[in-house]
Enzyme design. Structure first.
Site, mmCIF file in Angstrom:
data_model
loop_
_atom_site.group_PDB
_atom_site.id
_atom_site.type_symbol
_atom_site.label_atom_id
_atom_site.label_comp_id
_atom_site.label_asym_id
_atom_site.label_seq_id
_atom_site.Cartn_x
_atom_site.Cartn_y
_atom_site.Cartn_z
ATOM 1 N N TYR A 191 1.037 -1.156 -0.037
ATOM 2 C CA TYR A 191 -0.042 0.029 -0.076
ATOM 3 C C TYR A 191 0.718 1.195 -0.062
ATOM 4 O O TYR A 191 0.364 2.182 -0.430
ATOM 5 C CB TYR A 191 -0.884 0.034 1.649
ATOM 6 C CG TYR A 191 -1.690 0.687 0.891
ATOM 7 C CD1 TYR A 191 -2.598 2.034 0.602
ATOM 8 C CD2 TYR A 191 -1.455 1.943 3.038
ATOM 9 C CE1 TYR A 191 -3.321 3.126 0.937
ATOM 10 C CE2 TYR A 191 -2.431 3.036 2.809
ATOM 11 C CZ TYR A 191 -3.117 3.118 2.108
ATOM 12 O OH TYR A 191 -4.326 4.626 2.631
HETATM 13 N N1 LIG Z 1 -8.930 4.902 6.690
HETATM 14 C C1 LIG Z 1 -7.592 5.698 6.574
HETATM 15 O O1 LIG Z 1 -6.456 5.481 7.550
HETATM 16 C C2 LIG Z 1 -6.149 6.416 5.529
HETATM 17 C C3 LIG Z 1 -5.499 6.767 6.081
HETATM 18 C C4 LIG Z 1 -4.879 7.171 4.722
HETATM 19 C C5 LIG Z 1 -5.231 7.589 4.002
HETATM 20 N N2 LIG Z 1 -6.347 6.948 3.169
HETATM 21 C C6 LIG Z 1 -6.668 7.463 2.191
HETATM 22 O O2 LIG Z 1 -7.733 7.497 1.783
HETATM 23 C C7 LIG Z 1 -8.891 7.231 0.554
HETATM 24 C C8 LIG Z 1 -9.551 6.958 0.749
HETATM 25 O O3 LIG Z 1 -9.810 5.684 2.035
HETATM 26 P P1 LIG Z 1 -11.397 5.996 2.863
HETATM 27 O O4 LIG Z 1 -9.939 5.307 4.493
HETATM 28 O O5 LIG Z 1 -12.138 6.685 2.607
HETATM 29 O O6 LIG Z 1 -11.199 4.559 2.110
HETATM 30 P P2 LIG Z 1 -13.106 3.621 1.526
HETATM 31 O O7 LIG Z 1 -13.662 3.246 2.946
HETATM 32 O O8 LIG Z 1 -11.904 2.419 1.641
HETATM 33 O O9 LIG Z 1 -13.188 4.242 0.053
HETATM 34 C C9 LIG Z 1 -12.260 3.606 -0.516
HETATM 35 C C10 LIG Z 1 -12.558 4.365 -2.115
HETATM 36 O O10 LIG Z 1 -12.124 3.274 -3.285
HETATM 37 C C11 LIG Z 1 -12.588 3.132 -4.059
HETATM 38 N N3 LIG Z 1 -11.847 2.499 -5.030
HETATM 39 C C12 LIG Z 1 -11.137 1.589 -4.646
HETATM 40 N N4 LIG Z 1 -11.276 0.556 -5.592
HETATM 41 C C13 LIG Z 1 -11.213 0.908 -6.401
HETATM 42 C C14 LIG Z 1 -11.102 0.857 -7.903
HETATM 43 N N5 LIG Z 1 -11.016 -0.233 -8.714
HETATM 44 N N6 LIG Z 1 -11.888 2.072 -9.066
HETATM 45 C C15 LIG Z 1 -12.272 2.798 -8.551
HETATM 46 N N7 LIG Z 1 -12.364 3.365 -7.556
HETATM 47 C C16 LIG Z 1 -12.189 2.276 -6.202
HETATM 48 C C17 LIG Z 1 -13.700 2.687 -3.064
HETATM 49 O O11 LIG Z 1 -15.155 2.804 -4.071
HETATM 50 P P3 LIG Z 1 -15.573 0.886 -4.681
HETATM 51 O O12 LIG Z 1 -15.571 0.076 -3.228
HETATM 52 O O13 LIG Z 1 -16.933 1.815 -4.897
HETATM 53 O O14 LIG Z 1 -15.153 0.985 -5.519
HETATM 54 C C18 LIG Z 1 -14.136 3.568 -2.121
HETATM 55 O O15 LIG Z 1 -15.087 5.125 -2.577
HETATM 56 C C19 LIG Z 1 -7.375 6.946 -0.217
HETATM 57 O O16 LIG Z 1 -6.701 7.210 -0.726
HETATM 58 C C20 LIG Z 1 -6.416 6.023 1.214
HETATM 59 O O17 LIG Z 1 -5.382 5.538 1.064
HETATM 60 C C21 LIG Z 1 -6.453 6.875 3.852
#
Ligand SMILES: NC(=O)c1ccc[n+]([C@@H]2O[C@H](COP(=O)([O-])OP(=O)(O)OC[C@H]3O[C@@H](n4cnc5c(N)ncnc54)[C@H](OP(=O)(O)O)[C@@H]3O)[C@@H](O)[C@H]2O)c1
Length: 299
Positions: free
Chosen positions: A188
């Protein structure tokens, strides 16, 4: 002394405020900035992307929602448009290069150059090397979704923005790309780091054409992504709405980077005392384990 009940919650609240001080911008400033603008949010079906899309829709932006899960996109679309907001749903798999091309063409033909692109969609995998030994797909999936997909999308969306001499790309990155890599998150963090480095390397070129770049280094957000890792439930993190406020702040202020206040001292500590941090990472690895989902055990 063992803290319980209200005392424990009080201490948790203080720790939470220290780690995650309130951020964001007023709703008036956000509205003044985004009203009438076209903003693409990738990963708008869940978590931070969903919260960001709702916030921007309520503030008067035309929000383009991209992700795979059509029912969730429809739900977010309906929540924006029911209140008189404007949204478009674009189902897409960012691992599919033809689908990305089609999406970029449809966006440009229908909306012209984007005002803002929030690169938020992401795939995280937390798994030890032992479990990844026979799983090259872990590396392929994370590189496809976190690096190659958004690069391909931007290669098609940037030319109209550059020709228009305006626009803003916001990348939702992770603190994992700024600090000593954390055990088990290798595939990741490497893929997030690849996109982060690429985007920052083209930022000066884009700036020359009037397109700004902001890299947001997010700490823990309590979403579907962090849910499978038990320790995350006990750490002070952001609600998706609080993280969306940080995206809003970036849209309004257009900083080159946004990160938690404690990331700089942490970086300084790892530069001054790398051995301490490395020993900490080894201890973290020994004291933690792979989650059930990482082992392929269904709940
Ligand atoms: N959660 C944390 O602790 C954290 C910390 C630091 C950074 N981030 C970053 O924050 C961002 C959002 O993460 P989140 O925590 O909100 O995660 P999440 O709830 O799992 O959401 C991820 C989103 O990405 C989409 N996605 C995943 N695979 C995809 C694909 N192949 N094509 C198109 N869309 C796709 C998913 O939609 P579908 O499944 O509907 O496609 C979902 O809308 C990410 O970039 C992550 O790296 C998160």
């Amino acid at each position: 002394m063992i803290l319980e009940g209200d005392e424990m919650r009080f201490v948790d609240g203080i720790v939470d405020r220290l780690v995650n001080p309130p951020r964001g911008c007023s709703s008036e400033r956000l509205r003044a900035e985004v009203e009438g603008k076209t903003i693409l949010v990738t990963g708008a079906s869940y978590g931070l992307g969903e919260a960001t899309a709702r916030l921007l829709g309520a503030a008067g932006a035309t929000v383009l929602l991209a992700a795979r899960t059509t029912e969730k996109l429809d739900e977010v679309f309906a929540s924006i448009t029911v209140g008189g907001g404007r949204a478009w749903a674009y189902p897409v798999d960012l691992a599919d290069r033809d689908a990305i091309s089609l999406l970029a063409r449809r966006i440009t033909e229908t909306h012209g150059p984007l005002d803002v692109m929030v690169n938020n969609a992401g795939k995280s995998i937390r798994r030890s090397l032992d479990l990844q030994q026979d799983r090259p797909q872990d590396f392929e999936r994370t590189i496809d979704i976190n690096y190659l997909g958004p690069v391909r999308l931007l290669l098609e969306l940037l030319p109209p923005m550059r020709a228009a001499g305006a626009g803003h790309v916001i990348n939702v990155s992770t603190i994992g790309t700024r600090i000593t890599p954390i055990p088990r998150w290798g595939s990741y963090q490497a893929s997030k780091g690849a996109f982060d480095v690429w985007l920052r390397s083209v930022a000066p070129e884009l700036h020359h054409d009037g397109v700004r770049v902001s890299s947001l280094y997010m700490w823990l957000i309590h979403t579907r992504m962090s849910a499978p890792t038990a320790i995350m439930h006990r750490l002070p993190g952001l609600h998706p709405n609080e993280a969306a406020d940080i995206v809003a702040k970036a849209i309004v202020e257009r900083p080159a980077t946004l990160q938690p206040w404690w990331l700089r001292p942490a970086g300084l500590l790892s530069a001054l005392a790398p051995g301490v941090i490395e020993a900490g990472m080894r201890a973290m690895f020994r004291r933690s384990s792979d989650s059930d989902s990482a082992r392929g055990v269904r709940p």
